[in-house]
Write an enzyme that holds these catalytic residues in place. Sequence first.
Site, PDB file in Angstrom:
ATOM      1  N   TYR A 142      18.473  -3.187   3.718  1.00 30.45           N
ATOM      2  CA  TYR A 142      19.899  -3.347   3.414  1.00 30.45           C
ATOM      3  C   TYR A 142      20.464  -4.630   4.034  1.00 30.45           C
ATOM      4  CZ  TYR A 142      19.931   1.500   1.732  1.00 30.45           C
ATOM      5  OH  TYR A 142      19.682   2.655   1.038  1.00 30.45           O
ATOM      6  N   LYS A 193       6.019   3.843   4.703  1.00 24.49           N
ATOM      7  CA  LYS A 193       5.042   3.718   3.614  1.00 24.49           C
ATOM      8  C   LYS A 193       4.001   2.679   4.040  1.00 24.49           C
ATOM      9  CE  LYS A 193       5.384   4.682  -0.462  1.00 24.49           C
ATOM     10  NZ  LYS A 193       4.564   5.601  -1.281  1.00 24.49           N
ATOM     11  N   ASP A 226       7.143   9.337   0.768  1.00 22.42           N
ATOM     12  CA  ASP A 226       7.162  10.103  -0.491  1.00 22.42           C
ATOM     13  C   ASP A 226       6.679  11.530  -0.250  1.00 22.42           C
ATOM     14  OD1 ASP A 226       4.723   8.943   0.110  1.00 22.42           O
ATOM     15  OD2 ASP A 226       4.110   8.661  -1.974  1.00 22.42           O
ATOM     16  N   ASP A 254      20.096  12.634   2.565  1.00 21.35           N
ATOM     17  CA  ASP A 254      20.885  13.259   1.495  1.00 21.35           C
ATOM     18  C   ASP A 254      20.143  14.453   0.893  1.00 21.35           C
ATOM     19  OD1 ASP A 254      23.000  11.560   1.809  1.00 21.35           O
ATOM     20  OD2 ASP A 254      23.175  11.089  -0.325  1.00 21.35           O
TER      21      ASP A 254
END
Length: 370
Positions: A142, A193, A226, A254
């Site tokens: 971000y 990851k 994932d 979330d």
Amino acid sequence: MASFNLLLLPGDGIGVEVMGEVKKILDFMTKTGMARFETETDLVGGAAYDAHKKAISDDAVKLAHQSDAVLFGAVGGPQWDSVPYDQRPEAGLLRLRKDLEMFANLRPAICYPALAAASSLKHEIVEGLDIMIVRELTGGVYFGEPKEIVTLENGEKRGVDTQVYTTHEIERIGRVAFELARKRGNKVTSSEKRNVMKSGLLWNQVITDLHKREYADVVLEHMLADALGMQLVRWPKQFDVIVTDNLFGDMLSDVASMLTGSLGMLPSASMGIADAKTGKRKSMYEPVHGSAPDIAGKGLANPIAMIGSFAMALRYSLGLSDAADLVEKAIADVLNSGLRTKDIAGPGVNAISTSEMGDAVLQAIQKLAR
Ligand code: NAD
């Protein structure tokens, strides 16, 4: 008696209503000698813009620096949609996060047994769930540079974001997670990851080294982001503390929050750098929800997310774990008694108002404190 300075920033819309319910609990705790709270209240968001043409004043930011913890309601509303971008209500929140250098975001996902039926997952999968997601908040994709959309020679466009983490950034968020785990179930799941990302490889190595060096007493496991997303909806009770980067944390928190039902139930905390002398961190506690203009002023808001955020402040910034337990137990007792605000009331259940829910939690605290 321990004495604490709290800055209350109710903000806009239902932020003001839910903060009012926390005030009742603060006053009770001060009156009965559980702790002494000195509070200052200031404006943030649209309310601050109306008063000062700024989403937060310099004075309010100064008060935030001086406080033991900031309690933040919510900001925003359609009446401020057209104010200049730099002064939009969210700018107040972003300035606080930046000025207090809050790099760690803590989002608990707790499923109260009484609300397990409200989850989209099966009762037995979520009942009693209690996990904490620690998300890195100021680094990663971000904020990494370059961050741009460029036009290539052939006229095509290319969008670029850069995922970047340094050892120091990973270590400090890792420490927050390990320290939290020691106060909870003593287990950390670190997620990235590493199979496809260099930053993930570094994340994995730094967390592994930190664990070996300073936190070998805590159980550490690594899980690809994932796979973790999948496990969160398959068997979430396997987790205690999850630590992950800004992007994965945004999504996974979330997902986890929806395991527990309504937005009106979800507290959060943001933490800054520990003071070299006292070890204390700058911190801000806020519900996950926004200012809910659709229900603002109608007494429909559920104050539990805000009250739960206050309980987190008691536990993580003020060292008052017993008082935090009391507040959290009171919330569970009220839910067990069947009382519901509209957002968590099932069909055919009579809903109570914001202040009635706040009063019910206060009464449950009073009963437990006897
Ligand atoms: P929201 O969280 O305000 O509301 C989403 C939905 O959930 C609405 O239907 C609302 O009525 C309901 N809801 C939220 N909190 C509730 C509660 N405590 N009790 C019962 N119902 C509740 O999100 P939104 O509608 O997308 O945004 C509204 C405003 O809030 C916008 O201006 C947005 O920018 C702002 N916002 C602020 C924050 C913050 O201050 N941290 C976070 C999110 C959104």
